[in-house]
Design an enzyme around this catalytic site. Structure first.
Site, mmCIF file in Angstrom:
data_model
loop_
_atom_site.group_PDB
_atom_site.id
_atom_site.type_symbol
_atom_site.label_atom_id
_atom_site.label_comp_id
_atom_site.label_asym_id
_atom_site.label_seq_id
_atom_site.Cartn_x
_atom_site.Cartn_y
_atom_site.Cartn_z
ATOM 1 C CG HIS A 129 31.943 42.877 33.526
ATOM 2 N ND1 HIS A 129 31.724 41.594 33.975
ATOM 3 C CD2 HIS A 129 30.722 43.402 33.277
ATOM 4 C CE1 HIS A 129 30.416 41.357 33.976
ATOM 5 N NE2 HIS A 129 29.783 42.431 33.569
ATOM 6 C CG ASP A 206 35.697 42.023 28.925
ATOM 7 O OD1 ASP A 206 34.925 41.758 27.975
ATOM 8 O OD2 ASP A 206 35.298 42.381 30.046
ATOM 9 C CD GLN A 209 29.758 46.991 27.078
ATOM 10 O OE1 GLN A 209 29.161 47.542 26.152
ATOM 11 N NE2 GLN A 209 29.120 46.354 28.045
ATOM 12 C CE LYS A 232 27.776 42.794 27.516
ATOM 13 N NZ LYS A 232 26.679 42.929 28.451
ATOM 14 C CB CYS A 373 29.192 43.273 36.720
ATOM 15 S SG CYS A 373 27.613 42.447 36.732
#
Lengths: 415, 145
Positions: A129, A206, A209, A232, A373
Site C-alpha cells: 500500500h 504493515d 489488513q 478496519k 492505493c
C-alpha cells in the site's frame, strides 16, 4: 442459501450486532463487500464511544477530578486491551496514532531518518500500500539509502527465498505488508522476520489488513514494528496503533512536540517521557481509543481464529462462484498456495472497474474499485485498476451470490 | 428507474464505444495529460489550433465509460470551434455537472445533455470532467502565449 456456517459462530446473530446492515443502499438491501477499506461498526463500539461522550467527556492525564480520572482509566484500559490482543509483553510498546499511515510515518521519520544511513538498504515490495512505500521512498531520498524490491511471482506473491534474495548485510530495514490490501496474500512474516534479523535488519509490518482478519502475536512473530488502524477492525476512524519494541521506540526521537510528552520544560530546552507518551503529544482521540478497545473486546469475544476461518470459507466460495463467470479474471488468486485473507480482486473483460462498481452500487452491492492505493502493484500486474470484494465476520454466502448476480447486470449494460 | 440506467444511457455507451476520436494527432500543437489518481483514468488530449480555431482534436488513454464517453463528446463538440466558444462550452459543461445547471448546447454538441445524469453521482463527476479540465488547461495555455 442458509447463512448458518459450519464454523463456531452464527453469522445471523453477528449481523444483528451491526445496525447498518438493516439499512438500504440505492433502495436495495445493503451488501457490504468493502471491509478492507473500512469495516462496519457493531453496536458495542457505538455504545462505548457514546458512553464516553455523554457521561465522561473529560480530557485524560490532566484533571484531578473524577471525570478526568475515569477518562484516563478508560483510555489506559483500551491500551491494555490492545496489549493483550497482540500478545505484547512489555509496557510502553503500544502507541495510539490517528491511523496506520501516521504510525508508518512515525517509524520512517523518527526511526528511519535517525538510523538509516547512506550505505544502507531498505527492502520493500511492489505489493505494498502507498502508506508502506512512500514513507520509505522519502527516507531513501533524505538519507541516500537504496530501496530494494522483493521480486514478485506473477500472481503478486513472494516467499521467504524471494526476500532472502534481496537481503544483505547492508539491509537496515524490511518494510512489508502482513496481508495485501489488493489480493489478500499473506507473506510468511515469521520466517521473513527471522531472516531479516539474521541480516541485522529491523522489520516493519504493515498490519492494516492482517490485524483485523487473523490472530497476530507480536512476540511469536518477533516483529520490530507493526502498524494498523482501528476502523478496519470494527473500531472508529481516526485511531490507529503503532506497536514497537520498547528499546527501538525509546531510541527514537519524538514525532510531534508539545504537551503531555515532556518530563521537564525550561525556557530553552525540554526532556521527554518514554514511549508511548513520547509519541502521543496533544489531546488524543480519546473516544476513538475507547471505541477501538470495545471493538477488540467484541472481536475477541467471537475469536480471531473463528473469524479468519469464516473469511477463508467465504473466500473459497467467492473464488468458485467468480471463476464460473467467463469474463472474470481473478487477480493474485494464490495459485502459489500461500495463505490469503478474505479479499478477492478481479477484472471483468475490458470494462473499467469504476463502471463495474457503479453498476454493482445500483444493485446495492458495495465494493472497492480502482487502484487501491497501490500504483506500483497495479503497474506490476499490468492492469488499470481492479474490482475488489472483501469479507468480514458479518458477510455471508448470500452476499457473494448477490455480487455474482449483480455482475450479470454489468454484462447486460455493456453488451 | 434504476440509477444505473440513468448513468449508462445509450448515448453515453455509444460515445464510449466510438473509437473515431481515440487517436494521436501527428503535429498537434497542444498536448495535455489528465489523470484521476484514485481510479486510473489517464488520458491525453491533442489539439491543433490554427489562429483562433480548433481545427482538430482527439484523445488517447484509458478510463471508465463516463470518462471516455465525455472525452469523445468533447472532441465532437469542439472540433471547428473558436477558442472562445470552446471556453464557453467548458463553462456550460462544468455548470451542468457541478452546479445543477441545465445549459443550452450548440448544434453538434447536444449529446452532452446525456451526461447531465452524472451530476447525481458526485464521485463520477471527476470522470466526466477529466477531459474538460484537460481542455481548459490547454485553453489557458493558449491565452497565456
Amino acid at each position: 442459501m442458509s447463512t448458518k456456517q459450519e464454523i463456531g459462530f452464527s453469522v445471523e446473530a453477528i449481523r444483528r450486532d451491526f445496525p447498518i446492515l438493516s439499512e438500504t443502499m440505492r433502495g436495495k438491501p445493503l451488501v457490504y463487500l468493502d471491509s478492507a477499506a473500512t469495516s462496519l461498526k457493531p453496536q458495542a463500539v457505538i455504545d462505548a464511544e457514546v458512553e464516553y461522550l455523554t457521561k465522561i467527556s473529560a480530557n485524560i492525564h490532566r484533571g484531578v477530578y473524577e471525570l478526568s480520572e475515569r477518562a484516563t482509566l478508560m483510555y489506559d484500559r483500551a491500551r491494555e486491551t490492545i496489549k493483550a490482543f497482540l500478545g505484547v509483553r512489555e509496557d510502553g510498546e503500544v502507541v495510539f496514532t490517528k491511523s496506520a499511515t501516521e504510525a508508518s510515518n512515525i517509524i520512517s521519520r523518527s526511526w528511519g531518518l535517525k538510523f538509516v544511513g547512506a550505505d544502507d538498504e531498505i527492502v520493500v515490495s511492489e505489493l505494498e500500500h502507498h502508506a508502506n512505500i512512500i514513507p520509505w521512498q522519502e527516507v531513501a531520498k533524505s538519507t541516500g539509502a537504496t530501496l530494494r524490491f522483493v521480486p514478485l511471482s506473477a500472481d503478486g506473491s513472494f516467499d521467504l527465498e524471494a526476500v532472502e534474495s534481496v537481503l544483505s548485510n547492508r539491509t537496515r530495514a524490511v518494510a512489508i505488508t502482513g496481508m495485501s490490501n489488493v489480493t489478500g496474500f499473506c507473506p510468511p512474516i515469521k520466517e521473513i522476520v527471522a531472516a531479516a534479523h539474521a541480516a541485522g535488519a529491523v522489520v516493519i509490518v504493515d498490519g492494516a489488513q492482517l490485524v483485523s482478519h487473523a490472530p497476530v502475536d507480536v512476540a511469536a512473530l518477533d516483529v520490530d514494528f507493526l502498524t494498523f488502524s482501528g476502523h478496519k477492525m470494527c473500531g472508529p476512524t481516526g485511531i490507529g496503533v503503532l506497536y514497537g519494541k520498547r528499546d527501538l521506540l525509546n531510541a527514537m526521537d519524538p514525532f510531534l512536540y508539545g504537551g503531555d510528552m515532556i518530563v521537564r520544560v525550561k525556557k530553552d530546552r525540554a526532556t521527554y517521557k518514554e514511549a508511548p507518551d513520547k509519541f502521543e503529544s496533544g489531546t488524543p482521540n480519546i473516544s476513538g481509543a475507547i471505541g477501538l478497545g470495545a471493538a477488540i473486546d467484541y472481536l475477541s469475544s467471537i475469536g480471531m481464529d473463528a473469524i479468519h476461518e469464516h473469511e477463508e470459507s467465504l473466500l473459497r466460495y467467492a473464488r468458485e462462484r467468480l471463476l464460473d463467470v467467463s469474463e472474470v479474471e481473478l487477480i493474485g488468486a494464490g495459485d502459489s498456495g500461500m495463505a490469503a485473507g478474505g479479499i478477492v480482486s478481479f477484472t471483468f473483460g475490458d470494462i473499467h472497474s469504476h463502471d463495474i462498481g457503479a453498476i454493482l452500487d445500483s444493485e446495492g452491492v458495495a465494493v472497492r474499485t480502482g487502484m487501491h492505493c497501490a500504483h506500483p502493484f497495479m503497474r506490476f500486474l499490468g492492469v488499470n485498476g481492479t474490482t475488489r470484494a472483501s469479507f468480514y465476520l458479518y458477510n455471508t454466502r448470500s452476499d457473494v451470490d448477490q455480487l455474482v448476480r449483480a455482475l450479470d447486470r454489468v454484462r447486460e449494460t455493456f453488451a | 428507474m434504476n440509477l444505473g440506467d440513468d448513468l449508462y444511457r445509450e448515448i453515453i455507451l455509444e460515445n464510449y464505444k466510438s473509437t473515431k476520436n481515440r487517436r494521436a494527432i501527428e503535429g498537434a500543437n497542444f498536448r495535455q495529460e489528465g489523470v484521476n489518481p484514485s481510479c486510473g483514468d489517464d488520458i491525453e488530449l491533442y489539439l491543433t489550433i490554427e489562429g483562433d480555431q480548433i481545427s482538430d482534436v482527439s484523445y488517447e488513454g484509458m478510463g471508465c465509460s463516463i470518462c471516455l464517453a465525455s472525452a469523445n463528446m468533447l472532441c465532437e463538440a469542439v472540433r471547428g470551434m473558436s477558442v472562445a466558444d470552446a471556453r464557453d462550452l467548458f463553462g456550460r459543461v462544468r455548470g451542468m455537472l457541478t452546479n445543477n445547471e441545465t445549459p443550452e448546447f450548440p448544434e453538434g454538441a447536444e449529446d452532452l445533455e446525456a451526461i447531465q445524469g452524472v451530476s447525481q453521482f458526485p464521485v463520477r463527476v471527476k470522470c466526466a470532467m477529466l477531459s474538460w479540465n484537460t481542455l481548459r488547461q490547454i485553453l489557458d495555455e493558449t491565452a497565456a502565449s
